[in-house]
Design a protein around this motif. Structure first.
Motif, PDB file in Angstrom:
ATOM      1  N   VAL A   1      -1.486   2.324  -8.459  1.00  0.00           N
ATOM      2  CA  VAL A   1      -2.349   1.175  -8.734  1.00  0.00           C
ATOM      3  C   VAL A   1      -1.928   0.495 -10.035  1.00  0.00           C
ATOM      4  N   GLN A   2      -1.617   1.294 -11.050  1.00  0.00           N
ATOM      5  CA  GLN A   2      -1.172   0.729 -12.326  1.00  0.00           C
ATOM      6  C   GLN A   2       0.144  -0.028 -12.184  1.00  0.00           C
TER       7      GLN A   2
ATOM      8  N   GLU B   1      -7.759  -0.757  -2.543  1.00  0.00           N
ATOM      9  CA  GLU B   1      -8.076  -0.296  -1.191  1.00  0.00           C
ATOM     10  C   GLU B   1      -7.491   1.089  -0.930  1.00  0.00           C
ATOM     11  N   VAL B   2      -8.234   1.873  -0.159  1.00  0.00           N
ATOM     12  CA  VAL B   2      -7.807   3.221   0.208  1.00  0.00           C
ATOM     13  C   VAL B   2      -7.775   3.327   1.728  1.00  0.00           C
ATOM     14  N   THR B   3      -6.622   3.719   2.251  1.00  0.00           N
ATOM     15  CA  THR B   3      -6.469   3.997   3.679  1.00  0.00           C
ATOM     16  C   THR B   3      -6.372   5.510   3.872  1.00  0.00           C
TER      17      THR B   3
ATOM     18  N   GLY C   1      -3.066  -1.073  -2.734  1.00  0.00           N
ATOM     19  CA  GLY C   1      -3.845   0.038  -2.211  1.00  0.00           C
ATOM     20  C   GLY C   1      -3.001   1.280  -2.076  1.00  0.00           C
ATOM     21  N   VAL C   2      -3.655   2.367  -1.678  1.00  0.00           N
ATOM     22  CA  VAL C   2      -2.972   3.641  -1.480  1.00  0.00           C
ATOM     23  C   VAL C   2      -3.372   4.207  -0.128  1.00  0.00           C
TER      24      VAL C   2
ATOM     25  N   HIS D   1       0.866  -1.179   0.000  1.00  0.00           N
ATOM     26  CA  HIS D   1       0.000   0.000   0.000  1.00  0.00           C
ATOM     27  C   HIS D   1       0.906   1.233   0.000  1.00  0.00           C
ATOM     28  N   VAL D   2       0.688   2.124  -0.937  1.00  0.00           N
ATOM     29  CA  VAL D   2       1.621   3.216  -1.199  1.00  0.00           C
ATOM     30  C   VAL D   2       1.134   4.515  -0.568  1.00  0.00           C
TER      31      VAL D   2
END
Length: 252
Positions: free
Chosen positions: A96-97, A130-132, A102-103, A68-69
């Motif tokens: 994502v690409q 996914e988004v955090t 997730g980010v 997750h970035v």
């Protein structure tokens, strides 16, 4: 979180070696970032991201981990200046690409509330990944109301210290957030405790009912770069022993 349910481990890492540590101790995912100690973390470059995604899919030991970035182009506050939303939308899409699971994002309105319009654009750019929502959450005046906004925007989880500098001092709000997320919101948003977490804090964090615990488990390696390389400040790495101890504490 249901009583007795497993609490996930997430490690904040800054290099490929950190990915390997996360896999070896059984972490579910990593938050990939850079300049963590100096800035609280900013967006990693494309080369690091590509290498991290590749290594996380096939680590030398342990199971694959999710990447997750962190998408945060600069340090400082979370009210976006002109042009910054466009940059973040592009970076979310690029992450994502590149294969990220997730980010990790955050945006606040000048009023101090969640910038719901910006958040919707970031979630849309994630295209189902996914988004955090990161620790911008910890400066909000009404965090429980903010959880409702995050759920409505399609955010997967929130990273929070319970509004304190360290999670160990934010247990009351962490418990309230977990109860709200799993009660009125029906689990639509996960609550992940993170911020100054030490291994000895893990049992108390688990007891609040959070879904996950996040820590950096980092230590500083001394390495003098001279006057052109930051002097003797050294650099940060993920400590295998601290990470393993945190993982073990979550299993007790």
């Amino acid at each position: 979180m249901a009583t007795g349910a497993a609490v996930a481990l997430e490690l904040a890492v800054q290099d490929v070696a950190g990915i390997e540590v996360a896999a070896s101790v059984g972490a579910l995912r990593v938050e990939l970032c850079t300049a963590l100690g100096a800035t609280g973390g900013v967006t990693p470059g494309p080369g690091l991201l590509a290498a991290a995604v590749e290594r996380a899919a096939a680590p030398p030991s342990g199971a694959a981990v999710e990447v997750h970035v962190l998408v945060r182009p600069r340090p400082g506050g979370f009210v976006l200046a002109a042009g910054e939303l466009d940059v973040q939308v592009r970076e979310v899409a690029a992450a994502v690409q590149a294969g990220a699971h997730g980010v990790v994002v955050g945006a606040l309105a000048p009023s101090g509330e969640v910038d719901a319009a910006a958040l919707r654009e970031l979630v849309a750019a994630a295209d189902g990944a996914e988004v955090t929502f990161h620790r911008a959450f910890d400066v909000l005046a009404d965090p429980l109301a903010a959880l409702d906004v995050l759920a409505a925007a399609g955010v997967t989880r929130v990273l929070t210290s319970g509004g304190a500098a360290r999670c160990a001092d934010g247990l009351e709000l962490l418990r309230a957030c977990a109860e709200h997320a799993h009660g009125p919101l029906g689990g639509a948003v996960q609550v992940m405790a993170g911020g100054g977490v030490r291994v000895e804090d893990v049992p108390a964090l688990r007891a609040t009912g959070v879904d996950a615990v996040h820590l950096s488990a980092k230590r500083t390696v001394s390495d003098d770069g001279g006057p052109g390389g930051g002097g003797d400040s050294g650099y940060e790495v993920t400590d295998l022993h601290v990470a393993a101890a945190a993982a073990a504490a979550l299993q007790r």
